[in-house]
Design a protein around this motif. Structure first.
Motif, PDB file in Angstrom:
ATOM      1  N   GLY A  22       0.812  -1.221   0.000  1.00 27.66           N
ATOM      2  CA  GLY A  22       0.000   0.000   0.000  1.00 27.66           C
ATOM      3  C   GLY A  22       0.838   1.261   0.000  1.00 27.66           C
ATOM      4  N   GLY A  23       1.874   1.282   0.821  1.00 27.36           N
ATOM      5  CA  GLY A  23       2.756   2.446   0.869  1.00 27.36           C
ATOM      6  C   GLY A  23       3.481   2.678  -0.448  1.00 27.36           C
ATOM      7  N   GLU A  24       3.903   1.603  -1.093  1.00 21.89           N
ATOM      8  CA  GLU A  24       4.614   1.739  -2.365  1.00 21.89           C
ATOM      9  C   GLU A  24       3.690   2.240  -3.471  1.00 21.89           C
ATOM     10  N   VAL A  25       2.454   1.773  -3.487  1.00 21.02           N
ATOM     11  CA  VAL A  25       1.499   2.241  -4.501  1.00 21.02           C
ATOM     12  C   VAL A  25       1.229   3.733  -4.321  1.00 21.02           C
ATOM     13  N   VAL A  26       0.962   4.177  -3.085  1.00 20.83           N
ATOM     14  CA  VAL A  26       0.657   5.596  -2.899  1.00 20.83           C
ATOM     15  C   VAL A  26       1.890   6.463  -3.145  1.00 20.83           C
ATOM     16  N   ARG A  27       3.084   5.930  -2.885  1.00 18.70           N
ATOM     17  CA  ARG A  27       4.304   6.685  -3.219  1.00 18.70           C
ATOM     18  C   ARG A  27       4.354   6.950  -4.722  1.00 18.70           C
ATOM     19  N   ARG A  32       1.969  11.611  -9.559  1.00 14.46           N
ATOM     20  CA  ARG A  32       1.163  11.630 -10.781  1.00 14.46           C
ATOM     21  C   ARG A  32       0.121  12.740 -10.705  1.00 14.46           C
ATOM     22  N   GLY A  33      -0.363  13.146 -11.842  1.00  8.98           N
ATOM     23  CA  GLY A  33      -1.417  14.156 -11.893  1.00  8.98           C
ATOM     24  C   GLY A  33      -2.767  13.531 -11.612  1.00  8.98           C
ATOM     25  N   LEU A  34      -3.304  13.779 -10.446  1.00  7.90           N
ATOM     26  CA  LEU A  34      -4.609  13.244 -10.068  1.00  7.90           C
ATOM     27  C   LEU A  34      -5.652  14.357 -10.124  1.00  7.90           C
ATOM     28  N   PRO A  35      -6.926  13.993 -10.255  1.00  7.09           N
ATOM     29  CA  PRO A  35      -7.976  15.021 -10.330  1.00  7.09           C
ATOM     30  C   PRO A  35      -8.007  15.916  -9.088  1.00  7.09           C
ATOM     31  N   ALA A  36      -8.548  17.095  -9.262  1.00  7.01           N
ATOM     32  CA  ALA A  36      -8.726  18.020  -8.135  1.00  7.01           C
ATOM     33  C   ALA A  36      -9.556  17.331  -7.057  1.00  7.01           C
ATOM     34  N   GLY A  37      -9.204  17.573  -5.816  1.00 10.03           N
ATOM     35  CA  GLY A  37      -9.950  17.014  -4.696  1.00 10.03           C
ATOM     36  C   GLY A  37      -9.466  15.645  -4.254  1.00 10.03           C
ATOM     37  N   VAL A  38      -8.435  15.089  -4.927  1.00 16.38           N
ATOM     38  CA  VAL A  38      -7.910  13.778  -4.555  1.00 16.38           C
ATOM     39  C   VAL A  38      -6.641  13.974  -3.724  1.00 16.38           C
ATOM     40  N   ARG A  39      -6.632  13.411  -2.522  1.00 20.19           N
ATOM     41  CA  ARG A  39      -5.472  13.475  -1.624  1.00 20.19           C
ATOM     42  C   ARG A  39      -4.877  12.077  -1.506  1.00 20.19           C
ATOM     43  N   VAL A  40      -3.563  11.974  -1.564  1.00 21.53           N
ATOM     44  CA  VAL A  40      -2.850  10.706  -1.439  1.00 21.53           C
ATOM     45  C   VAL A  40      -1.993  10.762  -0.183  1.00 21.53           C
ATOM     46  N   CYS A  41      -2.075   9.714   0.657  1.00 20.73           N
ATOM     47  CA  CYS A  41      -1.307   9.708   1.902  1.00 20.73           C
ATOM     48  C   CYS A  41      -0.983   8.273   2.303  1.00 20.73           C
ATOM     49  N   ASP A  42       0.230   8.058   2.782  1.00 22.79           N
ATOM     50  CA  ASP A  42       0.634   6.765   3.327  1.00 22.79           C
ATOM     51  C   ASP A  42       0.428   6.814   4.837  1.00 22.79           C
ATOM     52  N   PHE A  43      -0.510   6.001   5.344  1.00 24.93           N
ATOM     53  CA  PHE A  43      -0.793   5.966   6.774  1.00 24.93           C
ATOM     54  C   PHE A  43      -0.018   4.871   7.489  1.00 24.93           C
ATOM     55  N   GLY A  44       0.638   3.994   6.737  1.00 27.15           N
ATOM     56  CA  GLY A  44       1.391   2.918   7.366  1.00 27.15           C
ATOM     57  C   GLY A  44       0.507   2.121   8.297  1.00 27.15           C
ATOM     58  N   THR A  45       0.880   2.043   9.564  1.00 30.75           N
ATOM     59  CA  THR A  45       0.092   1.318  10.566  1.00 30.75           C
ATOM     60  C   THR A  45      -0.611   2.280  11.534  1.00 30.75           C
ATOM     61  N   ARG A  46      -0.733   3.520  11.151  1.00 31.80           N
ATOM     62  CA  ARG A  46      -1.303   4.555  12.027  1.00 31.80           C
ATOM     63  C   ARG A  46      -2.829   4.656  11.845  1.00 31.80           C
ATOM     64  N   GLY A  47      -3.542   3.724  12.470  1.00 31.69           N
ATOM     65  CA  GLY A  47      -4.989   3.666  12.354  1.00 31.69           C
ATOM     66  C   GLY A  47      -5.700   4.905  12.877  1.00 31.69           C
TER      67      GLY A  47
END
Length: 169
Positions: A22-27, A32-47
């Motif tokens: 999961g972390g590698e995919v979001v990295r 990449r150019g994502l649509p407006a309003g899309v946020r990408v974040c790696d949460f790791g194990t931080r529930g």
């Protein structure tokens, strides 16, 4: 009308081999150019951090993680996660993030759960419980490019209001 707000959340443990998927995919998505309003974040194990992010009022959340469902290693899954009562067990494990607890925390804090998807990859190797493992196995590493495309397709569907092709769990 403003664009829908979508959270793409990588979850997993980088010290558990394929659980770092999961972390590698979001990295890769972050550049990449994502649509407006899309946020990408790696949460790791931080529930807890994931729960508080969901409370920010997203219209859709896409979780990206290793997901053992019995298929060949590297198999990708796109699953729409249906709301479940607190007492019902989770259908998928995420090796460090207790998703039912995350969703219960969101509800306890007065939040509502957005449409929720999991883009998961069948792991091959998480390493021994007492040692872990660094790095992705070959089949999971080979699935990274297609997984990025899967996540982008789910996000595009949520942004445009199109039907997202996913199994329900």
């Amino acid at each position: 009308m403003s664009a829908p707000r979508i959270l793409i959340a990588g979850v997993g443990n980088i010290f558990r081999g394929d659980d770092a998927f999961g972390g590698e995919v979001v990295r890769r998505l972050a550049g990449r150019g994502l649509p407006a309003g899309v946020r990408v974040c790696d949460f790791g194990t931080r529930g807890h951090d994931l729960a508080y992010a969901i409370l920010d009022g997203y219209d859709g959340v896409i979780l990206v993680d290793a997901a053992a469902r019995g298929g060949p290693p590297g198999t990708l899954y796109t699953i729409e996660l249906a709301p479940r009562p607190l007492a019902e067990p989770a259908p998928l494990g995420t090796h460090g993030v207790d998703l039912p607890a995350v969703f219960a925390m969101v509800r306890a804090l007065g939040g509502t759960r957005a449409r929720l998807y999991l883009v998961g990859c069948e792991p091959a190797d998480l390493g021994p419980d007492d040692e872990g493992r660094m790095g992705l196995s070959e089949p999971v590493a080979a699935a990274l490019g297609p997984a990025v495309a899967f996540v982008e397709a789910v996000a595009a569907g949520l942004v445009t209001g199109a039907t997202v092709g996913a199994e329900r769990a």
